[in-house]
Design an enzyme around this catalytic site. Structure first.
Site, PDB file in Angstrom:
ATOM      1  N   MET A 110      24.358 -45.558  -7.440  1.00 55.42           N
ATOM      2  CA  MET A 110      24.456 -44.337  -8.254  1.00 55.42           C
ATOM      3  C   MET A 110      23.124 -43.611  -8.352  1.00 55.42           C
ATOM      4  O   MET A 110      23.088 -42.379  -8.391  1.00 55.42           O
ATOM      5  CB  MET A 110      24.895 -44.701  -9.675  1.00 55.42           C
ATOM      6  CG  MET A 110      26.267 -45.303  -9.737  1.00 55.42           C
ATOM      7  SD  MET A 110      26.563 -45.785 -11.446  1.00 55.42           S
ATOM      8  CE  MET A 110      27.908 -46.920 -11.162  1.00 55.42           C
ATOM      9  N   TYR A 122      25.110 -58.686 -20.145  1.00 57.41           N
ATOM     10  CA  TYR A 122      25.297 -57.316 -19.641  1.00 57.41           C
ATOM     11  C   TYR A 122      25.958 -56.442 -20.710  1.00 57.41           C
ATOM     12  O   TYR A 122      25.526 -55.318 -20.977  1.00 57.41           O
ATOM     13  CB  TYR A 122      26.157 -57.392 -18.379  1.00 57.41           C
ATOM     14  CG  TYR A 122      26.302 -56.089 -17.607  1.00 57.41           C
ATOM     15  CD1 TYR A 122      25.278 -55.619 -16.790  1.00 57.41           C
ATOM     16  CD2 TYR A 122      27.478 -55.346 -17.681  1.00 57.41           C
ATOM     17  CE1 TYR A 122      25.427 -54.439 -16.068  1.00 57.41           C
ATOM     18  CE2 TYR A 122      27.635 -54.169 -16.963  1.00 57.41           C
ATOM     19  CZ  TYR A 122      26.604 -53.727 -16.157  1.00 57.41           C
ATOM     20  OH  TYR A 122      26.754 -52.557 -15.446  1.00 57.41           O
ATOM     21  N   ASN A 172      18.710 -45.425 -14.926  1.00 55.31           N
ATOM     22  CA  ASN A 172      19.870 -45.899 -14.169  1.00 55.31           C
ATOM     23  C   ASN A 172      19.733 -47.346 -13.699  1.00 55.31           C
ATOM     24  O   ASN A 172      20.746 -48.009 -13.483  1.00 55.31           O
ATOM     25  CB  ASN A 172      20.061 -44.979 -12.952  1.00 55.31           C
ATOM     26  CG  ASN A 172      20.947 -45.580 -11.902  1.00 55.31           C
ATOM     27  OD1 ASN A 172      22.163 -45.605 -12.029  1.00 55.31           O
ATOM     28  ND2 ASN A 172      20.338 -46.119 -10.828  1.00 55.31           N
ATOM     29  N   ASP A 225      12.120 -47.401  -7.813  1.00 52.46           N
ATOM     30  CA  ASP A 225      12.943 -48.604  -7.637  1.00 52.46           C
ATOM     31  C   ASP A 225      12.005 -49.770  -7.357  1.00 52.46           C
ATOM     32  O   ASP A 225      10.770 -49.597  -7.347  1.00 52.46           O
ATOM     33  CB  ASP A 225      13.939 -48.418  -6.467  1.00 52.46           C
ATOM     34  CG  ASP A 225      15.210 -49.264  -6.633  1.00 52.46           C
ATOM     35  OD1 ASP A 225      15.096 -50.499  -6.686  1.00 52.46           O
ATOM     36  OD2 ASP A 225      16.306 -48.694  -6.704  1.00 52.46           O
ATOM     37  N   ARG A 250      19.333 -47.108  -4.306  1.00 45.85           N
ATOM     38  CA  ARG A 250      20.699 -47.511  -3.923  1.00 45.85           C
ATOM     39  C   ARG A 250      21.718 -46.945  -4.904  1.00 45.85           C
ATOM     40  O   ARG A 250      21.368 -46.486  -5.997  1.00 45.85           O
ATOM     41  CB  ARG A 250      20.831 -49.039  -3.964  1.00 45.85           C
ATOM     42  CG  ARG A 250      19.974 -49.773  -2.974  1.00 45.85           C
ATOM     43  CD  ARG A 250      20.122 -51.271  -3.161  1.00 45.85           C
ATOM     44  NE  ARG A 250      19.331 -52.006  -2.180  1.00 45.85           N
ATOM     45  CZ  ARG A 250      19.040 -53.293  -2.260  1.00 45.85           C
ATOM     46  NH1 ARG A 250      19.456 -53.995  -3.299  1.00 45.85           N
ATOM     47  NH2 ARG A 250      18.333 -53.874  -1.324  1.00 45.85           N
TER      48      ARG A 250
END
Ligand code: NAD
Length: 260
Positions: A19, A153, A88, A38, A17
């Protein structure tokens, strides 16, 4: 004309999904062979099938070291030595400091920070044997400055920039470059995070970014492609910010009437 990552073999995490998917598309278009990974297997498999023979998909939860070893083997058997790693995969939780449980904190750090460590640790030995490599770690503008409610985060994204610098210093002698991309608010499913339900992210982003809009996944993919490619051959240990100017400075609203 040859592509900008012709003959490179890339492993991309979180590639089903957003980027990661945009990066996989661009890398294949620019001549790379790409292992998409993923945890949402149906979408990852569908995208790899769409991209053709130069792409494949395998399951990889980036928090699991044994799955990293298995994914690297898949990449090497299918395409040869991995020379590009794009860390990523990420998750976002927006919870105030005092309301955040230890489990919530650790889940964000596990994916966004520990996953990057495991990825570099797993893939670097093969890059060293290959004699070249480029690692692109996806941080964030939340790795450059604080954001309320994003403690875990922000911690993880700052850590990614720190780990990138250490790895760049350790690996330069092996001809392995390590950099980060720091996106600003970008139109992906991450922006639909349930913790932020009811917030008009698009309107806020449009105001925060001097360029007046959110970023698109393909614009971040372009930056990742550049750092992965030989065009960035003298660039290591740095950040490439892709945020429409959001972190360029303060005073946009205060002074924009003067400069308009
Ligand atoms: P996204 O939610 O569209 O994609 C993230 C992908 O990571 C998904 O496919 C998801 O399944 C995968 N993933 C989640 N947990 C995983 C795990 N444990 N193992 C493997 N894969 C996992 O979001 P995105 O916006 O494309 O995010 C990509 C990266 O960009 C993330 O690191 C994110 O933190 C970062 N980022 C996003 C924005 C933004 O505004 N969208 C801004 C700055 C940075």
């Amino acid at each position: 004309m040859s592509g900008r990552v012709e003959d490179k073999v890339a492993l991309i995490t979180g590639a089903a999904r957003g980027m990661g998917a945009a990066t996989a598309r661009l890398f294949v278009a620019e001549g790379a062979r790409v292992l998409l990974t993923d945890v949402v297997d149906d979408e990852g498999l569908a995208l790899a099938a769409e991209l053709g023979d130069r792409a494949a998909y395998t399951h990889l939860d980036v928090t699991d070291e044994s799955q990293w070893e298995a994914a690297l083997s898949v990449a090497e058997e299918r395409f040869g030595a991995v020379t590009v790693l794009v860390n990523n995969a990420g998750i976002l939780r927006a919870i105030p400091l005092t309301a955040m449980s230890l489990e919530e904190y650790q889940s964000v750090v596990d994916v966004n920070q520990t996953g990057v460590f495991l990825g570099m640790k797993t893939v670097v030995p093969g890059m060293a044997v290959a004699g070249a490599g480029s690692i692109v770690n996806v941080s964030s503008i939340d790795g450059l400055q604080g954001s309320p409610a994003l403690l875990a985060y922000v911690a993880a994204k700052f850590a990614v920039r720190g780990m990138t610098r250490v790895a760049a210093l350790e690996l330069a002698g092996m001809n392995i470059r390590v950099n980060t991309v720091c996106p600003g608010a970008t139109r992906t499913r991450m922006m639909d995070c349930p913790d932020m339900a009811g917030i008009d992210i698009e309107a806020l982003s449009n105001r925060m970014a001097p360029l007046g809009r959110m970023g698109e996944a393909h614009e971040v993919a372009d930056a990742i492609l550049y750092l992965a490619s030989d065009a960035a051959g003298y660039i290591t240990g740095t950040d490439l910010t892709v945020d429409g100017g959001t972190t360029a400075g303060v005073g946009v609203e205060m002074f924009s009437q003067i400069t308009a």
